[in-house]
Motif scaffolding. Structure first.
Motif, PDB file in Angstrom:
ATOM      1  N   ARG A 266      33.172  60.035  50.343  1.00 22.71           N
ATOM      2  CA  ARG A 266      32.672  58.815  50.976  1.00 22.71           C
ATOM      3  C   ARG A 266      33.035  58.759  52.457  1.00 22.71           C
ATOM      4  NH1 ARG A 266      35.477  54.982  49.528  1.00 22.71           N
ATOM      5  NH2 ARG A 266      37.037  56.145  48.336  1.00 22.71           N
ATOM      6  N   HIS A 267      33.550  59.858  52.993  1.00 21.69           N
ATOM      7  CA  HIS A 267      33.905  59.882  54.413  1.00 21.69           C
ATOM      8  C   HIS A 267      32.647  59.673  55.254  1.00 21.69           C
ATOM      9  CE1 HIS A 267      35.748  61.000  58.180  1.00 21.69           C
ATOM     10  NE2 HIS A 267      34.895  61.987  58.348  1.00 21.69           N
ATOM     11  N   GLY A 268      32.709  58.690  56.167  1.00 21.60           N
ATOM     12  CA  GLY A 268      31.557  58.403  57.009  1.00 21.60           C
ATOM     13  C   GLY A 268      30.462  57.634  56.298  1.00 21.60           C
ATOM     14  N   VAL A 269      30.828  56.896  55.264  1.00 20.31           N
ATOM     15  CA  VAL A 269      29.861  56.058  54.546  1.00 20.31           C
ATOM     16  C   VAL A 269      30.350  54.616  54.614  1.00 20.31           C
ATOM     17  CG1 VAL A 269      28.780  55.544  52.331  1.00 20.31           C
ATOM     18  CG2 VAL A 269      29.161  57.925  53.005  1.00 20.31           C
ATOM     19  N   PHE A 270      29.508  53.724  55.107  1.00 21.54           N
ATOM     20  CA  PHE A 270      29.864  52.316  55.252  1.00 21.54           C
ATOM     21  C   PHE A 270      30.186  51.735  53.875  1.00 21.54           C
ATOM     22  CE2 PHE A 270      29.654  48.800  58.309  1.00 21.54           C
ATOM     23  CZ  PHE A 270      29.764  47.708  57.466  1.00 21.54           C
ATOM     24  N   ALA A 271      31.330  51.081  53.756  1.00 21.09           N
ATOM     25  CA  ALA A 271      31.799  50.614  52.457  1.00 21.09           C
ATOM     26  C   ALA A 271      31.242  49.247  52.094  1.00 21.09           C
ATOM     27  CB  ALA A 271      33.324  50.555  52.440  1.00 21.09           C
ATOM     28  N   LEU A 272      30.971  49.071  50.804  1.00 17.25           N
ATOM     29  CA  LEU A 272      30.821  47.734  50.226  1.00 17.25           C
ATOM     30  C   LEU A 272      32.137  47.388  49.527  1.00 17.25           C
ATOM     31  CD1 LEU A 272      29.283  45.171  49.413  1.00 17.25           C
ATOM     32  CD2 LEU A 272      28.348  46.439  47.461  1.00 17.25           C
ATOM     33  N   ALA A 273      32.511  48.174  48.529  1.00 10.12           N
ATOM     34  CA  ALA A 273      33.785  48.002  47.831  1.00 10.12           C
ATOM     35  C   ALA A 273      34.285  49.404  47.516  1.00 10.12           C
ATOM     36  CB  ALA A 273      33.603  47.180  46.561  1.00 10.12           C
ATOM     37  N   GLU A 274      35.279  49.865  48.253  1.00 11.06           N
ATOM     38  CA  GLU A 274      35.600  51.293  48.255  1.00 11.06           C
ATOM     39  C   GLU A 274      35.961  51.854  46.891  1.00 11.06           C
ATOM     40  OE1 GLU A 274      37.371  53.401  51.360  1.00 11.06           O
ATOM     41  OE2 GLU A 274      37.467  51.694  52.712  1.00 11.06           O
ATOM     42  N   SER A 275      36.638  51.094  46.050  1.00 11.12           N
ATOM     43  CA  SER A 275      37.045  51.650  44.764  1.00 11.12           C
ATOM     44  C   SER A 275      35.898  51.657  43.753  1.00 11.12           C
ATOM     45  CB  SER A 275      38.242  50.875  44.195  1.00 11.12           C
ATOM     46  OG  SER A 275      37.842  49.641  43.625  1.00 11.12           O
ATOM     47  N   LEU A 276      34.771  51.068  44.120  1.00 16.13           N
ATOM     48  CA  LEU A 276      33.591  51.039  43.255  1.00 16.13           C
ATOM     49  C   LEU A 276      32.439  51.862  43.816  1.00 16.13           C
ATOM     50  CD1 LEU A 276      33.579  47.190  42.500  1.00 16.13           C
ATOM     51  CD2 LEU A 276      34.182  48.987  40.865  1.00 16.13           C
ATOM     52  N   ASP A 277      32.475  52.210  45.093  1.00 18.69           N
ATOM     53  CA  ASP A 277      31.341  52.881  45.752  1.00 18.69           C
ATOM     54  C   ASP A 277      31.200  54.332  45.293  1.00 18.69           C
ATOM     55  OD1 ASP A 277      31.006  50.552  47.207  1.00 18.69           O
ATOM     56  OD2 ASP A 277      31.843  51.354  49.072  1.00 18.69           O
ATOM     57  N   HIS A 278      29.977  54.714  44.970  1.00 22.27           N
ATOM     58  CA  HIS A 278      29.637  56.093  44.622  1.00 22.27           C
ATOM     59  C   HIS A 278      28.429  56.517  45.463  1.00 22.27           C
ATOM     60  CE1 HIS A 278      31.528  54.348  41.046  1.00 22.27           C
ATOM     61  NE2 HIS A 278      31.736  55.553  40.544  1.00 22.27           N
ATOM     62  N   ILE A 279      28.375  57.773  45.888  1.00 22.98           N
ATOM     63  CA  ILE A 279      27.236  58.319  46.622  1.00 22.98           C
ATOM     64  C   ILE A 279      26.564  59.362  45.739  1.00 22.98           C
ATOM     65  CG2 ILE A 279      26.443  59.381  48.778  1.00 22.98           C
ATOM     66  CD1 ILE A 279      28.004  56.726  49.084  1.00 22.98           C
ATOM     67  N   GLY A 280      25.224  59.299  45.639  1.00 25.17           N
ATOM     68  CA  GLY A 280      24.555  60.266  44.785  1.00 25.17           C
ATOM     69  C   GLY A 280      23.084  60.428  45.113  1.00 25.17           C
ATOM     70  N   PRO A 281      22.440  61.405  44.479  1.00 23.88           N
ATOM     71  CA  PRO A 281      21.040  61.737  44.777  1.00 23.88           C
ATOM     72  C   PRO A 281      20.050  60.911  43.963  1.00 23.88           C
ATOM     73  CG  PRO A 281      21.956  63.362  43.271  1.00 23.88           C
ATOM     74  CD  PRO A 281      23.065  62.405  43.590  1.00 23.88           C
ATOM     75  N   MET A 282      18.882  60.716  44.553  1.00 24.39           N
ATOM     76  CA  MET A 282      17.740  60.079  43.903  1.00 24.39           C
ATOM     77  C   MET A 282      16.534  60.988  44.129  1.00 24.39           C
ATOM     78  SD  MET A 282      18.612  56.217  45.293  1.00 24.39           S
ATOM     79  CE  MET A 282      17.172  55.418  44.583  1.00 24.39           C
ATOM     80  N   ALA A 283      15.822  61.323  43.047  1.00 24.50           N
ATOM     81  CA  ALA A 283      14.727  62.295  43.162  1.00 24.50           C
ATOM     82  C   ALA A 283      13.758  62.094  42.008  1.00 24.50           C
ATOM     83  CB  ALA A 283      15.290  63.713  43.183  1.00 24.50           C
ATOM     84  N   ARG A 284      12.861  63.068  41.822  1.00 31.74           N
ATOM     85  CA  ARG A 284      11.850  62.951  40.766  1.00 31.74           C
ATOM     86  C   ARG A 284      12.306  63.537  39.436  1.00 31.74           C
ATOM     87  NH1 ARG A 284       7.388  60.727  42.114  1.00 31.74           N
ATOM     88  NH2 ARG A 284       6.829  60.546  44.312  1.00 31.74           N
ATOM     89  N   SER A 285      13.341  64.339  39.441  1.00 33.40           N
ATOM     90  CA  SER A 285      13.738  64.996  38.203  1.00 33.40           C
ATOM     91  C   SER A 285      15.238  65.236  38.188  1.00 33.40           C
ATOM     92  CB  SER A 285      13.012  66.341  38.052  1.00 33.40           C
ATOM     93  OG  SER A 285      13.508  67.279  39.003  1.00 33.40           O
ATOM     94  N   ALA A 286      15.755  65.478  36.983  1.00 33.72           N
ATOM     95  CA  ALA A 286      17.166  65.826  36.857  1.00 33.72           C
ATOM     96  C   ALA A 286      17.461  67.146  37.557  1.00 33.72           C
ATOM     97  CB  ALA A 286      17.537  65.911  35.374  1.00 33.72           C
ATOM     98  N   ALA A 287      16.501  68.067  37.517  1.00 30.62           N
ATOM     99  CA  ALA A 287      16.703  69.356  38.183  1.00 30.62           C
ATOM    100  C   ALA A 287      16.846  69.172  39.687  1.00 30.62           C
ATOM    101  CB  ALA A 287      15.540  70.296  37.860  1.00 30.62           C
ATOM    102  N   ASP A 288      16.009  68.327  40.285  1.00 31.29           N
ATOM    103  CA  ASP A 288      16.130  68.037  41.714  1.00 31.29           C
ATOM    104  C   ASP A 288      17.487  67.421  42.042  1.00 31.29           C
ATOM    105  OD1 ASP A 288      13.533  68.915  42.004  1.00 31.29           O
ATOM    106  OD2 ASP A 288      12.690  66.967  42.524  1.00 31.29           O
ATOM    107  N   CYS A 289      17.906  66.462  41.205  1.00 30.18           N
ATOM    108  CA  CYS A 289      19.191  65.811  41.444  1.00 30.18           C
ATOM    109  C   CYS A 289      20.337  66.814  41.318  1.00 30.18           C
ATOM    110  CB  CYS A 289      19.384  64.663  40.458  1.00 30.18           C
ATOM    111  SG  CYS A 289      18.371  63.213  40.808  1.00 30.18           S
ATOM    112  N   ALA A 290      20.198  67.772  40.416  1.00 27.09           N
ATOM    113  CA  ALA A 290      21.251  68.763  40.227  1.00 27.09           C
ATOM    114  C   ALA A 290      21.499  69.563  41.495  1.00 27.09           C
ATOM    115  CB  ALA A 290      20.887  69.698  39.073  1.00 27.09           C
ATOM    116  N   VAL A 291      20.435  70.007  42.157  1.00 31.55           N
ATOM    117  CA  VAL A 291      20.640  70.821  43.354  1.00 31.55           C
ATOM    118  C   VAL A 291      21.110  69.964  44.531  1.00 31.55           C
ATOM    119  CG1 VAL A 291      19.033  72.609  42.588  1.00 31.55           C
ATOM    120  CG2 VAL A 291      18.189  70.753  44.037  1.00 31.55           C
TER     121      VAL A 291
END
Length: 467
Positions: free
Chosen positions: A201-226
């Motif tokens: 989360r370095h360099g990511v504006f916080a809402l609630a740090e102990s709850l914040d997660h960063i992740g991918p959004m795409a069309r498929s699980a395979a896309d998200c995996a890469v």
């Protein structure tokens, strides 16, 4: 591979076109920038398009590949990032007015890692104010590409809209109470909320740090995996990242689920749930059973009281995140974020301790539950995508947010990984969605299960009714 409807192809499909020589990264990037210019005035999913820089990145990718330098499946593929990720080349406003012109001195680690993997960054995506529930009154809300009369979720709204509308091939979102999962659910996308600490989360504006997660959004699980492969891993700049090896998530793709133990708590998943949501989940269970998975009845640990504390616990941490500008510049805040911060500022130490103890108890009991199963299924929301009219009415009911958080907030508190993916359409023609939830660092198992489901169904291949 045909370039017809290029914008609705998966990230991996476009990557294969580029890497196989069917199209250059520069040509794909130009096509996407032209589409953004033509279509995004309607959607306003981008707060800032970085066209010149994207073209430079695409040309560099083509030059590298011409020399035989290949950085992986993201190389040359145009994506975009939520506007809470710091970038040195464009302001990072985090959906606020107060930070609209903020120019960071460094990139977020996730941005650096995507660029190191060769991705082309098209721009920064619109989001709710501070990553809470609503947009600042001066910032338009992107409409849902499936139907503008329906909710688009929060807070990764631009990420959901841009990816669904074919304005990027994947995006980064963040999730504190459901903000990767809600836009994926409403826009027919697949998203991964990783284990807390799996992604920096370095360099990511916080809402609630102990709850914040960063992740991918795409069309498929395979896309998200890469995408996850590129951004996951320990970061010296973020002491909360997990110093554990990152597996090859692509290795989970194409593997059978025969013998996999998939848990379901039918009381949790089906009681008080809309019939369309319940039916789609039961049909998904049947798909997994047909592939040889073992469906195991489980009991989710008590969670209702924990969910009811989410607003307070988020408020306390949000007040800390905004201590330098609130209340000193309170007049520049929108009403919903200001109200949240006010609640956090008056919460007591006893309030925080109570919520913390509930969180520890749930997390420990959930870990024990996962000793008996590899993953579990549940809906993403208890209802289909609500209309804007319904949301306006819901907003007057104090228990509605807790109801919407029923399937999302528990796993932000526990830091558990989840994959959200489409599993049907409702009677209004809007996407339906479910989650596959796993134990700590269980992303590879979730990707394997989600990919198996998507190889057996076609819900994830459907695009919104637009050209």
């Amino acid at each position: 591979m045909s370039s017809h409807n290029l914008h609705f192809k998966t990230l991996l499909e476009v990557g294969r076109m580029i890497h196989g020589g069917d199209m250059t990264a520069a040509a794909v990037t130009d096509r996407m920038l032209d589409r953004i210019a033509a279509v995004d005035p309607q959607f306003q999913s981008y707060v800032r398009v970085c066209a010149d820089r994207a073209r430079d990145q695409a040309q560099m990718a083509d030059a590298d590949m011409a020399k035989g330098i290949f950085k992986g499946p993201l190389h040359g593929v145009p994506i975009a990032v939520k506007d809470l990720c710091y970038t040195t080349y464009a302001p990072t406003g985090a959906g606020t007015i107060i930070h609209a012109d903020f120019m960071p001195a460094y990139n977020a680690t996730v941005v650096d890692r995507l660029e190191a993997a060769g991705a082309v960054i098209l721009g920064k995506l619109t989001m709710t104010e501070g990553a809470y529930t609503s947009h600042h009154p001066q910032i338009p809300t992107p409409p849902n590409p499936w139907n503008p009369d329906y909710w688009v979720g929060s807070s990764s709204t631009g990420s959901g809209v841009a990816t669904s509308a074919g304005l990027c091939f994947a995006s980064l979102g963040s999730d504190t109470g459901g903000s990767i999962r809600f836009p994926c659910a409403t826009c027919g996308l697949t998203g991964i909320k990783p284990t807390w600490g799996r992604v920096s989360r370095h360099g990511v504006f916080a809402l609630a740090e102990s709850l914040d997660h960063i992740g991918p959004m795409a069309r498929s699980a395979a896309d998200c995996a890469v995408m996850l492969q590129a951004i996951a891993g320990w970061d010296a700049q973020d002491p909360t990242t997990l110093d554990t090896p990152v597996p090859d998530y692509a290795d989970a793709l194409g593997k059978p689920v025969r013998g996999m133990r998939i848990g379901i708590d039918r009381s949790y998943c089906l009681d008080g749930v809309d019939p369309d949501v319940a039916s789609a989940l039961e049909q998904a269970v049947a798909v997994f059973e047909a592939q040889g998975a073992r469906i195991v009845e489980v009991a989710l640990p008590p969670h209702e009281e924990l969910v009811a504390t989410w607003i307070m616990m988020c408020a306390i941490e949000t007040a800390v995140a905004h201590k330098d500008t609130y209340p000193r510049r309170a007049g520049e805040y929108g009403p919903d974020l200001a109200q949240l911060i006010d609640e956090g500022r008056v919460a007591t130490g006893m309030d925080a301790a109570r919520g913390h103890h509930l969180r520890l108890a749930f997390t420990g009991a959930l870990s024990t539950m996962f000793n008996g199963v590899d993953c579990m299924l549940c809906p993403t929301m208890p209802m289909p995508t609500p209309s804007l009219v319904d949301m306006a009415q819901f907003g007057e009911e104090p228990d509605v947010l807790n109801a919407i958080l029923r399937y999302t907030a528990p796993f932000d508190f526990s830091g558990s990984p989840t994959v959200t993916l489409p599993n049907g359409v409702d009677r209004a023609g809007m996407p339906l969605s479910m989650q596959i939830v796993g134990p700590r660092l269980g992303e590879a198992t979730l990707i394997r299960a989600a990919d198996a489901y998507q190889r057996a169904t076609d819900w994830h291949t459907r695009a919104p009714p637009m050209s």
